[in-house]
Design a protein around this motif. Structure first.
Motif, PDB file in Angstrom:
ATOM      1  N   LYS A   1       0.836  -1.202   0.000  1.00 30.22           N
ATOM      2  CA  LYS A   1       0.000   0.000   0.000  1.00 30.22           C
ATOM      3  C   LYS A   1       0.875   1.258   0.000  1.00 30.22           C
ATOM      4  CE  LYS A   1      -3.824  -2.054  -0.237  1.00 30.22           C
ATOM      5  NZ  LYS A   1      -5.052  -1.958   0.513  1.00 30.22           N
ATOM      6  N   PRO A   2       0.473   2.241  -0.785  1.00 26.54           N
ATOM      7  CA  PRO A   2       1.253   3.486  -0.861  1.00 26.54           C
ATOM      8  C   PRO A   2       1.401   4.163   0.500  1.00 26.54           C
ATOM      9  CG  PRO A   2      -0.830   3.666  -2.097  1.00 26.54           C
ATOM     10  CD  PRO A   2      -0.668   2.243  -1.723  1.00 26.54           C
ATOM     11  N   GLN A   3       0.337   4.085   1.310  1.00 19.38           N
ATOM     12  CA  GLN A   3       0.415   4.706   2.634  1.00 19.38           C
ATOM     13  C   GLN A   3       1.510   4.048   3.461  1.00 19.38           C
ATOM     14  OE1 GLN A   3      -2.261   3.349   1.187  1.00 19.38           O
ATOM     15  NE2 GLN A   3      -4.139   4.494   1.593  1.00 19.38           N
ATOM     16  N   TYR A   4       1.655   2.728   3.275  1.00 22.56           N
ATOM     17  CA  TYR A   4       2.664   2.001   4.019  1.00 22.56           C
ATOM     18  C   TYR A   4       4.071   2.473   3.620  1.00 22.56           C
ATOM     19  CZ  TYR A   4       5.476  -1.819   5.850  1.00 22.56           C
ATOM     20  OH  TYR A   4       6.432  -2.531   6.522  1.00 22.56           O
ATOM     21  N   ILE A   5       4.233   2.741   2.328  1.00 23.34           N
ATOM     22  CA  ILE A   5       5.540   3.208   1.832  1.00 23.34           C
ATOM     23  C   ILE A   5       5.897   4.541   2.503  1.00 23.34           C
ATOM     24  CG2 ILE A   5       6.803   3.975  -0.220  1.00 23.34           C
ATOM     25  CD1 ILE A   5       4.856   2.089  -1.806  1.00 23.34           C
ATOM     26  N   ILE A   6       4.918   5.430   2.602  1.00 20.10           N
ATOM     27  CA  ILE A   6       5.187   6.744   3.218  1.00 20.10           C
ATOM     28  C   ILE A   6       5.489   6.552   4.712  1.00 20.10           C
ATOM     29  CG2 ILE A   6       4.329   9.091   3.599  1.00 20.10           C
ATOM     30  CD1 ILE A   6       4.625   8.297   0.627  1.00 20.10           C
ATOM     31  N   GLU A   7       4.766   5.630   5.352  1.00 19.66           N
ATOM     32  CA  GLU A   7       5.042   5.371   6.770  1.00 19.66           C
ATOM     33  C   GLU A   7       6.458   4.827   6.967  1.00 19.66           C
ATOM     34  OE1 GLU A   7       1.129   4.707   9.344  1.00 19.66           O
ATOM     35  OE2 GLU A   7       1.586   2.973   8.081  1.00 19.66           O
TER      36      GLU A   7
ATOM     37  N   VAL B   1       2.167  15.949  -7.837  1.00 18.93           N
ATOM     38  CA  VAL B   1       0.777  16.265  -7.528  1.00 18.93           C
ATOM     39  C   VAL B   1      -0.100  15.064  -7.834  1.00 18.93           C
ATOM     40  CG1 VAL B   1      -1.186  17.701  -8.186  1.00 18.93           C
ATOM     41  CG2 VAL B   1       1.055  18.728  -7.810  1.00 18.93           C
ATOM     42  N   GLY B   2      -0.933  14.740  -6.888  1.00 18.61           N
ATOM     43  CA  GLY B   2      -1.849  13.617  -7.071  1.00 18.61           C
ATOM     44  C   GLY B   2      -1.996  12.853  -5.776  1.00 18.61           C
ATOM     45  N   GLN B   3      -2.358  11.592  -5.904  1.00 20.75           N
ATOM     46  CA  GLN B   3      -2.607  10.785  -4.718  1.00 20.75           C
ATOM     47  C   GLN B   3      -1.383  10.693  -3.811  1.00 20.75           C
ATOM     48  OE1 GLN B   3      -4.042   7.129  -6.663  1.00 20.75           O
ATOM     49  NE2 GLN B   3      -5.985   7.457  -5.591  1.00 20.75           N
ATOM     50  N   HIS B   4      -0.212  10.452  -4.417  1.00 18.66           N
ATOM     51  CA  HIS B   4       0.988  10.289  -3.594  1.00 18.66           C
ATOM     52  C   HIS B   4       1.242  11.540  -2.748  1.00 18.66           C
ATOM     53  CE1 HIS B   4       2.620  12.623  -6.958  1.00 18.66           C
ATOM     54  NE2 HIS B   4       3.462  13.076  -6.066  1.00 18.66           N
ATOM     55  N   GLN B   5       0.897  12.680  -3.302  1.00 17.68           N
ATOM     56  CA  GLN B   5       1.104  13.956  -2.605  1.00 17.68           C
ATOM     57  C   GLN B   5       0.232  14.015  -1.341  1.00 17.68           C
ATOM     58  OE1 GLN B   5      -0.744  17.220  -4.674  1.00 17.68           O
ATOM     59  NE2 GLN B   5       0.789  18.699  -3.996  1.00 17.68           N
ATOM     60  N   MET B   6      -1.012  13.567  -1.498  1.00 13.80           N
ATOM     61  CA  MET B   6      -1.917  13.582  -0.338  1.00 13.80           C
ATOM     62  C   MET B   6      -1.487  12.542   0.692  1.00 13.80           C
ATOM     63  SD  MET B   6      -4.004  16.007  -0.579  1.00 13.80           S
ATOM     64  CE  MET B   6      -2.818  17.037  -1.418  1.00 13.80           C
ATOM     65  N   TRP B   7      -0.969  11.414   0.223  1.00 13.13           N
ATOM     66  CA  TRP B   7      -0.499  10.406   1.193  1.00 13.13           C
ATOM     67  C   TRP B   7       0.704  10.927   1.974  1.00 13.13           C
ATOM     68  CZ3 TRP B   7      -1.627   6.776  -3.353  1.00 13.13           C
ATOM     69  CH2 TRP B   7      -2.935   6.261  -3.237  1.00 13.13           C
ATOM     70  N   VAL B   8       1.569  11.676   1.299  1.00 11.31           N
ATOM     71  CA  VAL B   8       2.673  12.302   2.023  1.00 11.31           C
ATOM     72  C   VAL B   8       2.113  13.265   3.071  1.00 11.31           C
ATOM     73  CG1 VAL B   8       4.580  13.957   1.841  1.00 11.31           C
ATOM     74  CG2 VAL B   8       4.427  12.051   0.229  1.00 11.31           C
ATOM     75  N   ALA B   9       1.148  14.073   2.648  1.00 10.90           N
ATOM     76  CA  ALA B   9       0.567  15.058   3.573  1.00 10.90           C
ATOM     77  C   ALA B   9      -0.051  14.377   4.789  1.00 10.90           C
ATOM     78  CB  ALA B   9      -0.478  15.900   2.842  1.00 10.90           C
ATOM     79  N   GLN B  10      -0.631  13.204   4.567  1.00  8.38           N
ATOM     80  CA  GLN B  10      -1.316  12.515   5.658  1.00  8.38           C
ATOM     81  C   GLN B  10      -0.364  11.701   6.542  1.00  8.38           C
ATOM     82  OE1 GLN B  10      -4.172  10.200   3.415  1.00  8.38           O
ATOM     83  NE2 GLN B  10      -5.760  11.766   3.611  1.00  8.38           N
ATOM     84  N   TYR B  11       0.611  11.051   5.916  1.00  7.87           N
ATOM     85  CA  TYR B  11       1.370  10.044   6.667  1.00  7.87           C
ATOM     86  C   TYR B  11       2.809  10.419   6.996  1.00  7.87           C
ATOM     87  CZ  TYR B  11      -2.593   6.973   6.122  1.00  7.87           C
ATOM     88  OH  TYR B  11      -3.843   6.440   6.199  1.00  7.87           O
ATOM     89  N   TYR B  12       3.329  11.473   6.381  1.00  9.47           N
ATOM     90  CA  TYR B  12       4.690  11.868   6.739  1.00  9.47           C
ATOM     91  C   TYR B  12       4.586  12.967   7.783  1.00  9.47           C
ATOM     92  CZ  TYR B  12       9.696  12.457   6.391  1.00  9.47           C
ATOM     93  OH  TYR B  12      11.029  12.468   6.682  1.00  9.47           O
TER      94      TYR B  12
ATOM     95  N   THR C   1      -1.521   4.423 -13.302  1.00 11.05           N
ATOM     96  CA  THR C   1      -2.735   5.139 -13.678  1.00 11.05           C
ATOM     97  C   THR C   1      -2.641   6.549 -13.118  1.00 11.05           C
ATOM     98  OG1 THR C   1      -5.161   5.102 -13.583  1.00 11.05           O
ATOM     99  CG2 THR C   1      -4.020   4.457 -11.587  1.00 11.05           C
ATOM    100  N   LEU C   2      -3.521   7.420 -13.587  1.00 10.55           N
ATOM    101  CA  LEU C   2      -3.608   8.758 -12.997  1.00 10.55           C
ATOM    102  C   LEU C   2      -4.574   8.647 -11.828  1.00 10.55           C
ATOM    103  CD1 LEU C   2      -3.721  10.757 -16.344  1.00 10.55           C
ATOM    104  CD2 LEU C   2      -1.777  10.416 -14.815  1.00 10.55           C
ATOM    105  N   GLY C   3      -4.022   8.257 -10.699  1.00  7.72           N
ATOM    106  CA  GLY C   3      -4.834   7.781  -9.584  1.00  7.72           C
ATOM    107  C   GLY C   3      -5.852   8.775  -9.068  1.00  7.72           C
TER     108      GLY C   3
ATOM    109  N   GLN D   1      -6.219   0.628  -7.448  1.00 10.76           N
ATOM    110  CA  GLN D   1      -7.517   0.786  -6.770  1.00 10.76           C
ATOM    111  C   GLN D   1      -7.447   1.680  -5.531  1.00 10.76           C
ATOM    112  OE1 GLN D   1      -9.745  -0.736  -8.441  1.00 10.76           O
ATOM    113  NE2 GLN D   1      -8.598  -2.349  -9.496  1.00 10.76           N
ATOM    114  N   GLU D   2      -6.248   1.839  -4.992  1.00  9.34           N
ATOM    115  CA  GLU D   2      -6.124   2.513  -3.701  1.00  9.34           C
ATOM    116  C   GLU D   2      -6.577   3.963  -3.807  1.00  9.34           C
ATOM    117  OE1 GLU D   2      -5.459   0.539  -1.293  1.00  9.34           O
ATOM    118  OE2 GLU D   2      -5.655   2.102   0.237  1.00  9.34           O
ATOM    119  N   LYS D   3      -7.307   4.415  -2.780  1.00 12.31           N
ATOM    120  CA  LYS D   3      -7.844   5.781  -2.838  1.00 12.31           C
ATOM    121  C   LYS D   3      -7.341   6.628  -1.681  1.00 12.31           C
ATOM    122  CE  LYS D   3     -11.896   3.895  -3.874  1.00 12.31           C
ATOM    123  NZ  LYS D   3     -11.450   2.824  -4.788  1.00 12.31           N
ATOM    124  N   VAL D   4      -7.335   7.921  -1.935  1.00 10.63           N
ATOM    125  CA  VAL D   4      -6.970   8.861  -0.878  1.00 10.63           C
ATOM    126  C   VAL D   4      -8.213   9.118  -0.040  1.00 10.63           C
ATOM    127  CG1 VAL D   4      -6.131  11.157  -0.309  1.00 10.63           C
ATOM    128  CG2 VAL D   4      -5.264  10.009  -2.338  1.00 10.63           C
TER     129      VAL D   4
END
Lengths: 554, 172
Positions: free
Chosen positions: A361-367, A383-394, A465-467, A535-538
């Motif tokens: 899971k991408p969130q796990y990678i950021i953790e 910019v995109g999903q990965h950016q929001m996961w950084v904002a949430q989990y880093y 994909t353009l998540g 499939q993973e969503k922010v």
């Protein structure tokens, strides 16, 4: 001293203590590049002008200094436009030089001519077309002043080739000449008193802190304020890293993809203390449901932001650091344990969470990234999903830890911005977290990474994909995925190798646990291609047109 | 509500584009805009008539202030001021109609500034209402061409919109 205007330009940059300029040469810029030949200023040759402006932007965000970039006339100038708009939206101080055709040809649709001052009026804090070579030093003096003071922003100077080549009697002015520009730094005394009274009376305050904290260097004052009045702190996306991510009073980011507990705390608070934030639509959601029970104190250096989107009870125009310094002595240390208990309850009821089942899971990678860097790295993102996961989990520990395109949301910002950040902070660990979509927009700058021998670690969240758009199509277009799934993917490892950059592919948690520390410990640049599910969503997410208390998670 | 703004700007190339662009980009409606240089050749003065409620006006003023070339903005709507527009109207004027038209000009204290074989040009200054009435009166004769300046305005008495002395009275 008689020198050419181009030589004067370089001399001015030296006097402004500019150590690096990012750029791409061209015919109209020949005199300037010729002058740079004799200067100690480092010129970083990028592979596309957009790379130059984003790199200058990343440099400015990471260091707090003015970023400088240059490009030639016409297409060189228009290639800067996205980056200038990006810096303008996020209040980043830049001085941008563009070449222009000779004055005699201006307005004739000459080769490589474009009206770049006209084009950039809405996206610069100010711009200049230099017609009088003797005026150039004063213009540069003004430009650095305008870019870096008040609410920072980009300033563009368009320099016709004949003007650059003309000889002038050089001296660098000591002072600026700008009668229409006088930012207010000290907050109004009465308003600060009113704010103190409101804070001392409030039962349930929340501090809502934005990018202005970073721009004014007010993280220390913010921490002092929060601890003194026992108020939880939520950050806007731009404000992230201004407050320690692991602090017990920290609520994380609020808004569209903010934590539910931050959004609910804002919904329940009786006083919202907005510091250097602008009530952006991604933060507020439906305005009528935003902080409905709260009195609002709004501190901002830009008077136009106050009262723009929400009514404000106590407006304070000023530099947030200076305002907080005046405000702090007026505040009483207050016990707000019932409120903090309620916030804790929200935190436990609605934690930030994701399902670890079903692959990496991408969130796990950021953790993992957080775990291995302790929140101390400088993280550039795209910019995109990965950016929001950084904002949430880093959980950022230090100010200016996040280098990311907030207001404009510019895909392709990440890699060049990481280059600028790394050049600005050579001893700092700079990590780019990107996505496979964004990365492919400016990946030509891998050559710059290599050429400048920058040890940037690239962590690509590759969902093929353009998540973010895919996620929107799932929710708002009933799953009709249109033009988001890439049918061809380059072999990113071979691509990295082509640039002499080491590559890893990671597909499982075990691999992530092994590769991430190894990559971080490598001396040179590294690309880690993390294959994750499309499939993973922010989440959580506030549906379009809803209030921030209406977040959903499933 | 309509507001009249007196705006002092640097007399730099492009300043009109900056101001006009700001209005269109942020969706504010300009009713009229008149610009010319002041007694100080480095400074121009714009009179902008803009439609909007107090919130819109507050934003207009604040956004204008963000333009580096804007030196000073005064919303003079609530004050006592003199405002004028100038209009030139070319009207059909067959010889037998000229007398009537000249009478109308007299009533409005307009001046005849050109006389052609079949046309006249009349010049009239006044506030918007007077200009409108003047135009209406000439319509029956056939207006061939009309050009107006947009409103310019100045505070009455000893108050002035100036760089260092805005709103101060000489006598107090």
């Amino acid at each position: 001293m008689k020198i050419t205007a181009a030589q004067a330009l370089v001399r001015c940059l030296e006097l402004e203590k500019v150590d690096i300029v990012f750029g791409y040469p061209g015919g109209a810029m020949l005199p300037v590049y010729d002058a740079l030949y004799h200067s100690s200023i480092k010129h970083v040759l990028v592979r596309h002008e957009q790379g130059a402006v984003h790199a200058a932007d990343g440099y400015a965000r990471a260091t707090g200094r003015v970023g400088v970039c240059m490009a030639t006339s016409g297409p060189g100038a228009t290639n800067l436009v996205t980056g200038i708009a990006n810096a303008y939206m996020d209040s980043v101080p830049l001085v941008v030089f563009t070449g222009q055709v000779p004055t005699s040809q201006v307005g004739t649709d000459a080769f490589q001519e474009v009206d770049i001052t006209g084009i950039t009026i809405p996206i610069t804090k100010h711009n200049y077309l230099v017609k009088d070579p003797a005026a150039l030093p004063q213009i540069i003096k003004n430009a650095f002043h305008i870019a870096s003071t008040g609410r920072p922003g980009p300033v563009l100077i368009d320099l016709p080739r004949d003007v650059a080549g003309a000889t002038i009697d050089f001296h660098y002015p000591e002072t600026v000449k700008l009668r229409g520009y006088k930012p207010t730094y000290r907050g109004h005394r009465n308003k600060i008193n009113e704010a103190a009274e409101l804070i001392n009376r409030s039962q349930r305050p929340v501090i809502y802190a934005g990018g202005g904290i970073l721009n004014s260097g007010a993280s220390g004052e913010l921490l002092e304020l929060a601890e003194l009045i026992s108020a939880p702190v939520t950050n806007t996306f731009m404000g992230l890293s201004s407050f320690p991510g692991d602090h017990p009073l920290f609520l994380g980011m609020l808004g569209l993809h903010g934590t539910r507990y931050a959004n609910l705390a804002v919904t329940e608070c009786d006083l919202l203390i907005a510091l250097g934030a602008r009530f952006d639509d991604r933060v507020t959601g439906k305005l009528a449901r935003f902080a409905p029970h709260a009195a609002v104190i709004h501190v901002d250096i830009d008077p136009a932001e106050i009262g723009k989107n929400v009514p404000v009870h106590v407006p304070i125009v000023g530099d947030v650091k200076l305002v907080l310094q005046s405000l702090l002595p007026l505040l009483k240390k207050t016990d707000r344990s019932p409120w903090l208990a309620r916030v804790q309850e929200l935190r436990e009821l609605y934690p930030l969470r994701y399902n670890r089942e079903g692959g990496l899971k991408p969130q796990y990678i950021i953790e993992e990234l957080y775990r291995h860097t302790g929140g101390c790295a400088t993280i550039a993102t795209d910019v995109g999903q990965h950016q929001m996961w950084v904002a949430q989990y880093y959980r950022f520990k230090h100010p200016r830890g996040l280098i990311s395109s907030g207001g404009l949301g510019t895909m392709g910002f990440g890699l060049p911005a990481a280059i600028g950040a790394q050049l600005g902070l050579p001893d700092q660990q700079v990590i780019l977290v990107t996505g496979d979509g964004s990365f492919q927009m400016t990946m030509q700058e891998l050559a710059t990474v290599r050429e400048q021998e920058l040890p940037i670690k690239i962590l690509m969240i590759n969902n093929q994909t353009l998540g973010m758009v895919r996620q929107l199509q799932e929710y708002y277009c009933e799953g009709r995925y249109m033009a988001v799934d890439f049918e061809f993917h380059p072999d990113f490892i071979t691509l990295a190798r082509a640039y002499g950059i080491k590559g890893y592919t990671v597909e499982t948690e075990e691999e992530a646990q092994r590769v991430i520390p190894e990559a971080l410990g490598t001396t040179g640049p590294v690309l880690v291609n993390c294959l994750v599910s499309p499939q993973e969503k922010v989440l959580p997410m506030v549906p379009s047109g809803r209030g921030i208390d209406e977040t959903f998670e499933c | 509500m309509r507001h009249t703004l007196a705006v002092l700007v640097e007399n730099n190339p492009g300043v009109l584009a900056r101001v006009a662009g700001l209005f269109s980009r942020r969706g504010y409606n300009i009713d009229s805009l008149a610009v010319g240089r002041t007694d100080n050749p480095a400074i121009s003065r714009m009179t902008i008539v803009v439609e909007g409620d107090d919130r819109v006006l507050e934003q207009v003023t604040k956004q204008l202030h963000k333009l580096i070339d804007v030196i000073k903005i005064s919303d003079i709507t609530a004050d006592e001021y003199v405002d004028r527009e100038l209009v030139l109207i070319k009207v059909s004027a067959e010889p037998e109609k000229r007398g009537e038209i000249m009478q109308i000009a007299d009533i409005f204290r307009a001046r005849i500034v050109d006389l052609g074989r079949r046309t006249m040009i009349l010049e009239c200054t006044g506030n918007e209402g007077k200009i409108r009435a003047f135009e209406e009166s000439l319509k029956p004769y056939g207006i061939k061409e009309l050009v107006r300046t947009g409103k310019i305005a100045m505070l009455r008495g000893s108050r002035y919109t100036n760089i260092n002395t805005n709103g101060t009275r000489e006598d107090d």
